[in-house]
Design a protein around this motif. Structure first.
Motif, PDB file in Angstrom:
ATOM      1  N   ARG A   1       0.842  -1.203   0.000  1.00 57.97           N
ATOM      2  CA  ARG A   1       0.000   0.000   0.000  1.00 57.97           C
ATOM      3  C   ARG A   1       0.875   1.251   0.000  1.00 57.97           C
ATOM      4  NH1 ARG A   1      -3.441  -0.429   5.199  1.00 57.97           N
ATOM      5  NH2 ARG A   1      -1.526  -1.462   5.865  1.00 57.97           N
ATOM      6  N   LYS A   2       0.364   2.284  -0.635  1.00 56.28           N
ATOM      7  CA  LYS A   2       1.098   3.557  -0.670  1.00 56.28           C
ATOM      8  C   LYS A   2       0.093   4.688  -0.485  1.00 56.28           C
ATOM      9  CE  LYS A   2       4.480   1.983  -4.102  1.00 56.28           C
ATOM     10  NZ  LYS A   2       4.811   2.040  -5.529  1.00 56.28           N
ATOM     11  N   ILE A   3       0.497   5.702   0.264  1.00 56.59           N
ATOM     12  CA  ILE A   3      -0.341   6.905   0.317  1.00 56.59           C
ATOM     13  C   ILE A   3       0.560   8.129   0.215  1.00 56.59           C
ATOM     14  CG2 ILE A   3      -2.372   6.053   1.567  1.00 56.59           C
ATOM     15  CD1 ILE A   3      -1.254   6.862   4.159  1.00 56.59           C
ATOM     16  N   HIS A   4       0.025   9.190  -0.382  1.00 53.00           N
ATOM     17  CA  HIS A   4       0.752  10.457  -0.255  1.00 53.00           C
ATOM     18  C   HIS A   4      -0.204  11.631  -0.117  1.00 53.00           C
ATOM     19  CE1 HIS A   4       1.158  10.521  -4.866  1.00 53.00           C
ATOM     20  NE2 HIS A   4       0.439  11.578  -4.595  1.00 53.00           N
ATOM     21  N   VAL A   5       0.281  12.635   0.586  1.00 48.65           N
ATOM     22  CA  VAL A   5      -0.523  13.820   0.876  1.00 48.65           C
ATOM     23  C   VAL A   5       0.328  15.056   0.585  1.00 48.65           C
ATOM     24  CG1 VAL A   5      -1.991  12.756   2.642  1.00 48.65           C
ATOM     25  CG2 VAL A   5       0.206  13.738   3.313  1.00 48.65           C
ATOM     26  N   ARG A   6      -0.348  16.157   0.325  1.00 54.15           N
ATOM     27  CA  ARG A   6       0.363  17.389  -0.047  1.00 54.15           C
ATOM     28  C   ARG A   6      -0.131  18.549   0.817  1.00 54.15           C
ATOM     29  NH1 ARG A   6       2.551  18.950  -5.327  1.00 54.15           N
ATOM     30  NH2 ARG A   6       2.597  21.210  -5.523  1.00 54.15           N
TER      31      ARG A   6
ATOM     32  N   LEU B   1       1.060  16.838   7.215  1.00 60.14           N
ATOM     33  CA  LEU B   1       1.014  15.860   8.306  1.00 60.14           C
ATOM     34  C   LEU B   1      -0.383  15.737   8.910  1.00 60.14           C
ATOM     35  CD1 LEU B   1       4.482  16.546   9.926  1.00 60.14           C
ATOM     36  CD2 LEU B   1       3.714  14.325   9.116  1.00 60.14           C
ATOM     37  N   GLU B   2      -1.127  16.843   8.928  1.00 61.17           N
ATOM     38  CA  GLU B   2      -2.515  16.769   9.404  1.00 61.17           C
ATOM     39  C   GLU B   2      -3.326  15.842   8.497  1.00 61.17           C
ATOM     40  OE1 GLU B   2      -4.185  17.664  12.124  1.00 61.17           O
ATOM     41  OE2 GLU B   2      -2.242  18.311  12.887  1.00 61.17           O
ATOM     42  N   LYS B   3      -3.130  15.989   7.180  1.00 57.67           N
ATOM     43  CA  LYS B   3      -3.819  15.106   6.229  1.00 57.67           C
ATOM     44  C   LYS B   3      -3.347  13.670   6.418  1.00 57.67           C
ATOM     45  CE  LYS B   3      -4.356  18.592   2.579  1.00 57.67           C
ATOM     46  NZ  LYS B   3      -3.876  18.983   1.237  1.00 57.67           N
ATOM     47  N   LEU B   4      -2.050  13.526   6.681  1.00 60.29           N
ATOM     48  CA  LEU B   4      -1.484  12.188   6.877  1.00 60.29           C
ATOM     49  C   LEU B   4      -2.093  11.530   8.118  1.00 60.29           C
ATOM     50  CD1 LEU B   4       0.597  10.092   5.917  1.00 60.29           C
ATOM     51  CD2 LEU B   4       2.229  11.146   7.473  1.00 60.29           C
ATOM     52  N   LYS B   5      -2.271  12.326   9.171  1.00 55.51           N
ATOM     53  CA  LYS B   5      -2.891  11.808  10.410  1.00 55.51           C
ATOM     54  C   LYS B   5      -4.240  11.177  10.097  1.00 55.51           C
ATOM     55  CE  LYS B   5      -1.525  14.475  14.481  1.00 55.51           C
ATOM     56  NZ  LYS B   5      -1.879  15.612  15.331  1.00 55.51           N
ATOM     57  N   GLU B   6      -5.049  11.904   9.297  1.00 55.37           N
ATOM     58  CA  GLU B   6      -6.370  11.387   8.929  1.00 55.37           C
ATOM     59  C   GLU B   6      -6.247  10.066   8.190  1.00 55.37           C
ATOM     60  OE1 GLU B   6      -8.897  14.106   6.686  1.00 55.37           O
ATOM     61  OE2 GLU B   6      -8.215  15.742   8.004  1.00 55.37           O
ATOM     62  N   LYS B   7      -5.357  10.042   7.193  1.00 62.43           N
ATOM     63  CA  LYS B   7      -5.217   8.816   6.390  1.00 62.43           C
ATOM     64  C   LYS B   7      -4.671   7.662   7.220  1.00 62.43           C
ATOM     65  CE  LYS B   7      -5.217  10.384   1.698  1.00 62.43           C
ATOM     66  NZ  LYS B   7      -4.825  10.041   0.325  1.00 62.43           N
ATOM     67  N   LEU B   8      -3.699   7.963   8.089  1.00 63.06           N
ATOM     68  CA  LEU B   8      -3.143   6.891   8.939  1.00 63.06           C
ATOM     69  C   LEU B   8      -4.198   6.385   9.908  1.00 63.06           C
ATOM     70  CD1 LEU B   8       0.478   8.086   9.815  1.00 63.06           C
ATOM     71  CD2 LEU B   8      -0.157   6.198   8.323  1.00 63.06           C
ATOM     72  N   GLY B   9      -5.049   7.308  10.383  1.00 62.82           N
ATOM     73  CA  GLY B   9      -6.139   6.923  11.264  1.00 62.82           C
ATOM     74  C   GLY B   9      -7.053   5.897  10.611  1.00 62.82           C
TER      75      GLY B   9
END
Length: 198
Positions: free
Chosen positions: A132-137, A187-195
Motif C-alpha cells: 500500500r502507498k499513500i501520499h498527501v500534499r 502531516l494533518e492530512k497524513l494523520k487522517e489517512k493513517l487513522g
C-alpha cells in the motif's frame, strides 16, 4: 506498536514529523537508528511526489517497516516556480542554506514586493510493506522578503514571510510554524489517512 522509519537525514524534519505524529501508536525511528545512515537515495524525480515516494519505497524495502518520506521545497512564482524540487541543492553541489538564500535573493533583486509571492510545498509519502502507498500534499502561501529575518528554523525560513503574521518562519519560531507550515498541513492530512489504515 507499528515501527515506522522516517526516510530523512534532516534532523529538523525528523523533529517536526515526530512532534506532529506524537499521538499515534507508532515507534518512530530515524534512518540512523535502523542502520541506514549510509543509504543514499538519488532524488531525480521531476515532482515532489516522485521524490518522496521514491525515498519511502527505498527505505521500506531496506527495513521491511512502514516508511514515511517528505519531499519539500519552495516555489517562487516570479522565477518560474524555482527552486522547486531543487530547493536543497539550489546553489549547486556544495549547497548550504546560506548560499541558497543568497542565490534566491540575487535572482529576485529587481522584483517588487507585490510580485515576490511564493509557496512552500510538502509532499509526504508512506510506503507499507504490504504494497500500500499513500501520499498527501500541504502548501503554505507567502512572500519572499528582501533580507533574512529571524533566528529559528532552517532552509529558506528567514526569507519566507507569512502574510497573516507579517513575520518570517524564522521569526515565528517552531511552535507557530509547526501549526501553519506546509509540512504541518501535509502531516494533518497524513494523520487522517493513517487513522483510517492503522
Amino acid at each position: 506498536m507499528n515501527k515506522v522509519v522516517i526516510a530523512s537525514k534532516n534532523k529538523h524534519k525528523l523533529e517536526e514529523i515526530k512532534e506532529i505524529l506524537k499521538g499515534f501508536p507508532l515507534e518512530i525511528k530515524s534512518m540512523d537508528e535502523v542502520g541506514l545512515e549510509h543509504l543514499e537515495i538519488v532524488e531525480d524525480g521531476e515532482t515532489f511526489e516522485e521524490n518522496s515516494m521514491k525515498k519511502a519505497v527505498a527505505v521500506m524495502k531496506e527495513t521491511g517497516n512502514i516508511a514515511i518520506a517528505d519531499d519539500s521545497g519552495l516555489e517562487v512564482k516570479a522565477i518560474g516556480n524555482k527552486p522547486g524540487v531543487y530547493s536543497a541543492r539550489f546553489s549547486g553541489e556544495n549547497a548550504t542554506d546560506e548560499k541558497n538564500n543568497k542565490k534566491l535573493l540575487d535572482m529576485l533583486k529587481d522584483i517588487p514586493m507585490e510580485k515576490r509571492n511564493a509557496r512552500f510545498v510538502s509532499v509526504i509519502s508512506v510506503a507499507f510493506p504490504d504494497g500500500r502507498k499513500i501520499h498527501v500534499r500541504g502548501e503554505c502561501e507567502g512572500f519572499i522578503g528582501f533580507e533574512k529575518r529571524g533566528e529559528s528554523g532552517f532552509g529558506y525560513d528567514p526569507l519566507f514571510i507569512v502574510p497573516k503574521y507579517n513575520k518570517t518562519f524564522a521569526e515565528l519560531g517552531a511552535e507557530i510554524k509547526n501549526k501553519i507550515s506546509h509540512r504541518a498541513k501535509a502531516l494533518e492530512k497524513l494523520k487522517e489517512k493513517l487513522g483510517e489504515v492503522l
